[in-house]
Design a protein around this motif. Sequence first.
Motif, mmCIF file in Angstrom:
data_model
loop_
_atom_site.group_PDB
_atom_site.id
_atom_site.type_symbol
_atom_site.label_atom_id
_atom_site.label_comp_id
_atom_site.label_asym_id
_atom_site.label_seq_id
_atom_site.Cartn_x
_atom_site.Cartn_y
_atom_site.Cartn_z
ATOM 1 N N ARG A 75 0.840 -1.203 0.000
ATOM 2 C CA ARG A 75 0.000 0.000 0.000
ATOM 3 C C ARG A 75 0.868 1.245 0.000
ATOM 4 O O ARG A 75 2.058 1.199 0.320
ATOM 5 C CB ARG A 75 -0.911 0.003 1.226
ATOM 6 N N SER A 76 0.279 2.380 -0.351
ATOM 7 C CA SER A 76 1.000 3.653 -0.311
ATOM 8 C C SER A 76 1.514 3.897 1.107
ATOM 9 O O SER A 76 0.783 3.714 2.082
ATOM 10 C CB SER A 76 0.081 4.798 -0.733
ATOM 11 N N GLY A 77 2.773 4.278 1.211
ATOM 12 C CA GLY A 77 3.376 4.546 2.509
ATOM 13 C C GLY A 77 3.861 3.324 3.248
ATOM 14 O O GLY A 77 4.285 3.419 4.405
ATOM 15 N N SER A 78 3.830 2.154 2.575
ATOM 16 C CA SER A 78 4.243 0.918 3.260
ATOM 17 C C SER A 78 5.754 0.766 3.346
ATOM 18 O O SER A 78 6.238 -0.104 4.073
ATOM 19 C CB SER A 78 3.642 -0.297 2.544
ATOM 20 N N GLY A 79 6.495 1.574 2.615
ATOM 21 C CA GLY A 79 7.958 1.509 2.708
ATOM 22 C C GLY A 79 8.639 0.901 1.500
ATOM 23 O O GLY A 79 9.833 0.590 1.553
ATOM 24 N N LYS A 80 7.921 0.741 0.386
ATOM 25 C CA LYS A 80 8.509 0.111 -0.811
ATOM 26 C C LYS A 80 9.709 0.907 -1.323
ATOM 27 O O LYS A 80 10.797 0.362 -1.542
ATOM 28 C CB LYS A 80 7.453 -0.003 -1.919
ATOM 29 N N SER A 81 9.511 2.202 -1.518
ATOM 30 C CA SER A 81 10.601 3.039 -2.025
ATOM 31 C C SER A 81 11.706 3.200 -0.990
ATOM 32 O O SER A 81 12.883 3.357 -1.340
ATOM 33 C CB SER A 81 10.065 4.410 -2.456
ATOM 34 N N THR A 82 11.343 3.152 0.281
ATOM 35 C CA THR A 82 12.348 3.225 1.345
ATOM 36 C C THR A 82 13.292 2.029 1.268
ATOM 37 O O THR A 82 14.515 2.182 1.395
ATOM 38 C CB THR A 82 11.659 3.265 2.723
ATOM 39 N N LEU A 83 12.740 0.850 1.054
ATOM 40 C CA LEU A 83 13.566 -0.344 0.896
ATOM 41 C C LEU A 83 14.467 -0.222 -0.325
ATOM 42 O O LEU A 83 15.657 -0.550 -0.270
ATOM 43 C CB LEU A 83 12.676 -1.578 0.768
ATOM 44 N N LEU A 84 13.916 0.269 -1.421
ATOM 45 C CA LEU A 84 14.710 0.409 -2.642
ATOM 46 C C LEU A 84 15.872 1.371 -2.435
ATOM 47 O O LEU A 84 17.006 1.100 -2.850
ATOM 48 C CB LEU A 84 13.804 0.874 -3.784
ATOM 49 N N LEU A 174 22.442 -5.506 -10.263
ATOM 50 C CA LEU A 174 21.117 -5.347 -9.655
ATOM 51 C C LEU A 174 20.490 -4.077 -10.199
ATOM 52 O O LEU A 174 21.053 -2.987 -10.073
ATOM 53 C CB LEU A 174 21.232 -5.264 -8.133
ATOM 54 N N LEU A 175 19.326 -4.227 -10.821
ATOM 55 C CA LEU A 175 18.578 -3.084 -11.362
ATOM 56 C C LEU A 175 17.354 -2.853 -10.489
ATOM 57 O O LEU A 175 16.513 -3.754 -10.314
ATOM 58 C CB LEU A 175 18.150 -3.361 -12.802
ATOM 59 N N LEU A 176 17.244 -1.661 -9.934
ATOM 60 C CA LEU A 176 16.131 -1.285 -9.069
ATOM 61 C C LEU A 176 15.200 -0.360 -9.841
ATOM 62 O O LEU A 176 15.620 0.686 -10.339
ATOM 63 C CB LEU A 176 16.654 -0.578 -7.812
ATOM 64 N N LEU A 177 13.933 -0.751 -9.938
ATOM 65 C CA LEU A 177 12.936 0.017 -10.691
ATOM 66 C C LEU A 177 11.872 0.518 -9.727
ATOM 67 O O LEU A 177 11.130 -0.281 -9.148
ATOM 68 C CB LEU A 177 12.298 -0.863 -11.773
ATOM 69 N N ASP A 178 11.797 1.831 -9.546
ATOM 70 C CA ASP A 178 10.884 2.416 -8.575
ATOM 71 C C ASP A 178 9.654 2.978 -9.285
ATOM 72 O O ASP A 178 9.605 4.145 -9.659
ATOM 73 C CB ASP A 178 11.588 3.523 -7.790
#
Length: 268
Positions: A75-84, A174-178
């Motif tokens: 969900r939005s704000g769950s930390g996905k981009s933070t992990l990336l 490693l390719l990170l796609l945000d």
Amino acid sequence: MAASLPTRVTTTGPADTAETDATAAGAAQVDAAGAERAGRVASVCGLTRVFGERTVIDGLDIDIERGEFVALLGRSGSGKSTLLRALAGLDPEASGALTVDGTVAVAFQEPRLLPWKRVIDNVALGLDRPKEAAYAALEEVGLAGLAKAWPLTLSGGEAQRASLARALVREPDLLLLDEPFSALDALTRITMHRLVLDLWTRHAGLGVLLVTHDVDEALRLADRVLVLGEGRIAYETRVGVARPRSTGDLVELRADLLEQLGVKEDHR
């Protein structure tokens, strides 16, 4: 909350992103030991990230195999981009152990092309290698004819292709796609999905982590889909259907993922 550990980002090559090399270098502590386990391009253990009084990532563990395509939902704000950002070595405030065996490149939601530099110069930005490598990367994503164009003349899809070329020219492990496709129209997204899969297939051994909010996108592209919830990996599944796929082949799995994200489908 999980116990806080000293941040350790281990790489055998420099992290490279659309941001400055100095930012990435300052955030990553280089350890020549490389990855702890053979076959893994990235390993995260006990990752924690706190913003004020809010714990966004709470003792998270994740491994990405070399050559594996992983999608991360949440969900939005769950930390996905933070992990990336932590995997990219761009978050010095994260705590835990992060190991990346090789180089890292990132393509963000916004292409982040410098408008005062032509496309070829954006792709070649910070490269020690001859500009021919940047031309080859543009050719690979179908943009060789726009090498001398200004970024503001590109369509959304063309700008994302340029962003991918800038990442791939570094020959990352490693390719990170945000969420790089979220702002594109439906037809352009389909084209970009095919391009990314083609590039991943051609670059043997390339590990990919795609952060997305789109369940259908995750199912079309990934070998393995993870759901981030409560600061940890709350659910994971492998996608056992050969590519190319349609979500019609994965109705039950799609429903499971949506339920994990708090969406219940009405089948009436």
